[in-house]
Design a protein around this motif. Structure first.
Motif, short mmCIF file in Angstrom:
data_model
loop_
_atom_site.label_atom_id
_atom_site.label_comp_id
_atom_site.label_asym_id
_atom_site.label_seq_id
_atom_site.Cartn_x
_atom_site.Cartn_y
_atom_site.Cartn_z
N GLY A 15 0.62 -1.21 0.03
CA GLY A 15 -0.27 0.00 -0.13
C GLY A 15 0.84 1.37 0.17
O GLY A 15 0.47 2.37 0.60
N GLY A 16 1.99 1.23 -0.76
CA GLY A 16 2.88 2.60 -0.62
C GLY A 16 3.87 2.34 0.50
O GLY A 16 4.84 3.44 0.47
N TRP A 17 4.17 1.41 1.38
CA TRP A 17 4.86 1.51 2.22
C TRP A 17 5.74 0.23 2.26
O TRP A 17 5.40 -1.10 2.22
N LEU A 18 7.16 0.32 2.69
CA LEU A 18 8.01 -0.76 2.54
C LEU A 18 7.85 -1.68 3.69
O LEU A 18 8.37 -0.60 4.85
N GLY A 55 -1.10 2.26 -6.01
CA GLY A 55 -0.04 2.93 -6.69
C GLY A 55 0.35 4.23 -6.69
O GLY A 55 0.97 4.59 -7.46
N SER A 56 -0.32 4.86 -5.84
CA SER A 56 -0.12 6.29 -5.63
C SER A 56 0.95 6.44 -4.53
O SER A 56 1.50 5.65 -4.01
N GLU A 57 1.67 7.74 -4.83
CA GLU A 57 2.90 8.12 -3.96
C GLU A 57 2.55 7.80 -2.41
O GLU A 57 3.33 7.83 -1.66
N ASP A 58 1.48 8.60 -2.30
CA ASP A 58 0.70 8.58 -0.63
C ASP A 58 0.41 7.16 -0.14
O ASP A 58 0.11 7.13 0.89
N GLY A 59 0.15 6.33 -1.16
CA GLY A 59 -0.53 4.96 -0.57
C GLY A 59 -1.95 4.75 -0.56
O GLY A 59 -2.80 5.90 -1.00
N ASP A 60 -2.61 3.65 -0.13
CA ASP A 60 -3.89 3.17 -0.11
C ASP A 60 -4.63 4.24 1.04
O ASP A 60 -3.70 4.52 1.88
N TYR A 61 -5.77 4.40 0.71
CA TYR A 61 -6.40 5.15 1.69
C TYR A 61 -8.01 4.69 1.45
O TYR A 61 -8.57 4.14 0.57
N ILE A 62 -8.93 5.16 2.50
CA ILE A 62 -10.37 5.17 2.46
C ILE A 62 -10.91 6.67 2.69
O ILE A 62 -10.42 7.24 3.57
N HIS A 79 -5.29 7.29 5.55
CA HIS A 79 -4.47 6.51 4.86
C HIS A 79 -4.17 5.08 5.54
O HIS A 79 -4.15 5.28 6.76
N PHE A 80 -4.04 4.04 4.88
CA PHE A 80 -3.83 2.72 5.59
C PHE A 80 -2.17 2.56 5.44
O PHE A 80 -1.48 2.03 4.87
N ASP A 81 -1.57 3.51 6.49
CA ASP A 81 -0.04 3.40 6.61
C ASP A 81 0.14 2.78 7.83
O ASP A 81 -0.61 2.46 8.69
N PRO A 82 1.48 2.36 8.02
CA PRO A 82 2.08 1.77 9.29
C PRO A 82 1.63 2.54 10.46
O PRO A 82 0.97 1.71 11.48
N VAL A 83 1.47 3.73 10.64
CA VAL A 83 0.97 4.48 12.01
C VAL A 83 -0.19 4.35 12.16
O VAL A 83 -0.64 4.06 13.24
N GLU A 84 -1.24 4.25 11.11
CA GLU A 84 -2.65 4.16 11.38
C GLU A 84 -2.93 2.62 11.83
O GLU A 84 -3.79 2.21 12.64
N VAL A 85 -2.09 1.72 11.21
CA VAL A 85 -2.26 0.13 11.33
C VAL A 85 -1.97 0.02 12.86
O VAL A 85 -2.67 -0.55 13.68
N ASP A 86 -0.92 0.85 13.35
CA ASP A 86 -0.55 0.58 14.76
C ASP A 86 -1.65 1.15 15.53
O ASP A 86 -1.58 0.56 16.78
N LYS A 87 -1.94 2.18 15.36
CA LYS A 87 -2.85 3.14 15.97
C LYS A 87 -4.14 2.09 16.45
O LYS A 87 -4.62 2.14 17.45
N PHE A 88 -4.67 1.84 15.07
CA PHE A 88 -5.79 0.67 15.28
C PHE A 88 -5.54 -0.38 16.29
O PHE A 88 -6.45 -0.78 16.92
#
Length: 150
Positions: A15-18, A55-62, A79-88
């Motif tokens: 989702g845009g994050w390694l 595929g966007s530079e900023d990654g997947d989102y809802i 954004h479905f980024d690692p910080v938001e996943v950890d927060k969830f």
């Protein structure tokens, strides 16, 4: 070749994050739980719910808009980024996660209803937002704002 299709040594683009190879399975399961949860909950509250950004530079989102009830103002964008996943994952009660997410959404909407806020720039804007959201958080949740500015 698009960014999300590239191959990386020791990591995979999720989702845009390694994400390191050894964390991919656990991370993707947690991330999918977040996606499924938000989609289900937001679909109950908003007419338009969309998952995008692949595929966007900023990654997947809802994103969600057109609230079905008056309390669901503005739109939601996560954004479905690692910080938001950890927060969830840090919320044992996922309803509390959603409550906080919608709180921030509503307060951002409220904040920018004041046209003077749009004129603030730089440090003044950061300081004003921090003071506003800290106060509102403490009033709503009856506890100290847990997200200090870095």
């Amino acid at each position: 070749m698009r960014e999300y299709e590239q191959v990386y040594e020791g990591a995979k683009n999720i989702g845009g994050w390694l994400i390191p190879d050894e964390e991919v399975e656990e991370y993707t399961a947690k991330r999918q739980a977040l996606i499924d949860y938000l989609y289900s909950e937001l679909k109950q509250r908003y007419t338009n719910v969309y998952i995008g950004g692949k595929g966007s530079e900023d990654g997947d989102y809802i994103s969600a808009s057109e609230g079905k009830k008056a309390r669901d103002m503005g739109s939601v964008f996560v954004h479905f980024d690692p910080v938001e996943v950890d927060k969830f994952c840090g919320f044992e009660d996922k309803k509390e996660y959603l409550k906080e997410l919608l709180f921030f959404n509503q307060k951002e909407y409220d904040y920018y209803q004041d046209d003077q806020k749009l004129d603030l720039e730089g440090q003044d804007a950061l300081d004003d937002w921090q003071a506003f959201i800290s106060k509102e958080y403490e009033l709503e949740f009856k506890k100290e704002y847990p997200y200090p500015r870095l």
